[in-house]
Design an enzyme around this catalytic site. Structure first.
Site, PDB file in Angstrom:
ATOM      1  N   LYS A 220      41.500  -0.397  55.364  1.00 48.42           N
ATOM      2  CA  LYS A 220      40.784  -0.451  54.151  1.00 48.42           C
ATOM      3  C   LYS A 220      41.576  -0.906  53.139  1.00 48.42           C
ATOM      4  O   LYS A 220      42.598   0.221  52.680  1.00 48.42           O
ATOM      5  CB  LYS A 220      39.880   0.563  53.911  1.00 48.42           C
TER       6      LYS A 220
ATOM      7  N   TYR B 240      43.876   3.766  54.970  1.00 53.61           N
ATOM      8  CA  TYR B 240      43.281   3.368  53.719  1.00 53.61           C
ATOM      9  C   TYR B 240      44.398   3.165  52.617  1.00 53.61           C
ATOM     10  O   TYR B 240      45.218   4.124  52.288  1.00 53.61           O
ATOM     11  CB  TYR B 240      42.441   4.600  53.376  1.00 53.61           C
TER      12      TYR B 240
HETATM   13  C1  LIG Z   1      39.723   2.245  42.618  1.00 54.86           C
HETATM   14  C2  LIG Z   1      38.315   2.440  43.091  1.00 54.86           C
HETATM   15  O1  LIG Z   1      37.441   3.243  42.852  1.00 54.86           O
HETATM   16  N1  LIG Z   1      37.998   1.469  44.039  1.00 54.86           N
HETATM   17  C3  LIG Z   1      36.903   1.539  44.735  1.00 54.86           C
HETATM   18  C4  LIG Z   1      36.176  -0.095  44.353  1.00 54.86           C
HETATM   19  O2  LIG Z   1      35.010  -0.065  44.825  1.00 54.86           O
HETATM   20  C5  LIG Z   1      36.009  -0.133  42.807  1.00 54.86           C
HETATM   21  O3  LIG Z   1      35.259   0.883  42.363  1.00 54.86           O
HETATM   22  C6  LIG Z   1      35.540  -1.494  42.413  1.00 54.86           C
HETATM   23  O4  LIG Z   1      36.239  -2.438  42.865  1.00 54.86           O
HETATM   24  C7  LIG Z   1      35.285  -1.815  40.877  1.00 54.86           C
HETATM   25  O5  LIG Z   1      36.497  -1.651  40.230  1.00 54.86           O
HETATM   26  C8  LIG Z   1      37.016   1.364  45.897  1.00 54.86           C
HETATM   27  O6  LIG Z   1      38.080   0.710  46.606  1.00 54.86           O
HETATM   28  C9  LIG Z   1      37.313   2.894  46.480  1.00 54.86           C
HETATM   29  C10 LIG Z   1      36.773   3.337  48.016  1.00 54.86           C
HETATM   30  O7  LIG Z   1      36.452   2.488  48.605  1.00 54.86           O
HETATM   31  C11 LIG Z   1      36.694   4.568  48.050  1.00 54.86           C
HETATM   32  O8  LIG Z   1      35.665   5.261  47.318  1.00 54.86           O
HETATM   33  O9  LIG Z   1      37.377   5.235  48.954  1.00 54.86           O
END
Ligand SMILES: CC(=O)N[C@@H]([C@@H](O)[C@H](O)[C@H](O)CO)[C@@H](O)CC(=O)C(=O)O
EC number: 4.1.3.3
Length: 304
Positions: free
Chosen positions: A174, A144
């Protein structure tokens, strides 16, 4: 437990929020209805539990075990895959969680780079990942990569160099970073059974063009149905339709960012849009005033 020949993880994976009671305790009773919402309203069949969105690093090992177990039990026969994030600052805690994930029937585990004492180079990080993976042999393992939060700015391409020699269960990564050069180089180096999962929902289309097999993200909890349409437009070669759908997601997210957007806001937004009472975030995250959530929820509703 998933076998080494288990189905390749593709498509959308919801990075789940962790339901809490109003008093701030984990609320396992919400997980069943949450799964039904993802399946029935979003068409999302895979989940990523205890990650960033799930505030995994803010929970004790014991709480994380109970959450992982509940997601696996409730998801059995309904969800396609439950991936459990088991990364911790302590190698021993990560190993404990990895062993537990295998016992409760997770379909895969993922590990973030430790970020207090940071690995000095890709080899140090690979060794840490290897020692965690070895406690859950046979369970698909994902690295990750989320440098903005860990502060570990090693190139993912360097981390995956020769990784299968030390982690035979390695199944992909990921990639929650903006560096599409690094992502592209991971794709071009990857093996056919690896899943390259992109994690920045606002620029998924660019990652699909580079060869992403799927996406893990927070917004797929409530924009999953929309982004599933984006995936199928892309698969059919309907690029202008895919672009239009990506622009709609970008409009929502740029509006949310202007209002102030973090995991706490995102969690309240999910409660508002889904009707599931997911409760407050855990400190140090703080709840946000309701009118701000309503205004972002309206923006979400406009694109649904
Ligand atoms: C920093 C963060 O929270 N990134 C999110 C994104 O889904 C993010 O919320 C989205 O791209 C909006 O910026 C995901 O990469 C995080 C994720 O997959 C996780 O919860 O592990």
């Amino acid at each position: 437990m998933a076998s080494p020949g288990s189905k390749k993880l593709t498509g959308l994976v919801a990075a789940t929020f962790t339901p809490l009671t109003p008093e701030g305790e984990i609320n396992l009773a919400m997980i069943g209805p949450y799964i039904d919402f993802l399946l029935e309203k979003q068409g999302v069949r895979n989940v990523f539990v205890n990650g960033t969105t799930g505030e995994g690093m803010s929970f004790s090992v014991e709480e994380r075990k109970r959450l992982a177990e509940e997601w696996c039990q409730r998801g059995k026969g309904k969800l396609e895959q439950v991936i459990v994030h088991v990364g911790c600052m302590s190698l021993k805690d990560s190993q404990d969680l990895a062993r537990h994930a295998a016992e409760v029937g997770a379909d895969g585990i993922a590990v973030i780079a430790p970020s207090f004492f940071k690995p000095s180079d890709a080899d140090a990080l690979r060794q840490f990942l290897q020692e965690v993976a070895a406690t859950a042999q046979g369970l698909p393992f994902y690295y990750y990569h989320i440098p903005a939060l860990t502060g570990v700015n090693l190139r993912a391409r360097d981390v995956v160099e020769g990784i299968e020699k030390c982690i035979p269960s390695f199944h992909g990564l990921k990639f929650s970073g903006q560096d599409l050069l690094d992502f592209g180089q991971c794709v071009s180096y990857s093996q056919p059974h690896w899943s390259l999962l992109y994690g920045m929902d606002e620029q998924l289309l660019a990652a699909l063009a580079l060869g992403a097999n799927g996406a893990v993200g927070s917004t797929y909890n409530y924009l999953g149905s929309k982004v599933n349409s984006l995936l199928s437009a892309f698969d059919k070669g309907e690029l202008s339709q895919a672009r239009n759908l990506q622009f709609q997601v970008q409009d929502v997210l740029s509006y949310a960012v202007k209002q102030g957007f973090d995991v706490a806001v995102n969690k309240q937004l999910m409660s508002e849009v889904s009707g599931l009472a997911l409760g407050p975030p855990r400190l140090p995250l703080k709840p946000c005033p309701h009118p701000r959530i309503l205004s972002i929820a309206q923006k979400v509703q406009q694109v649904l």
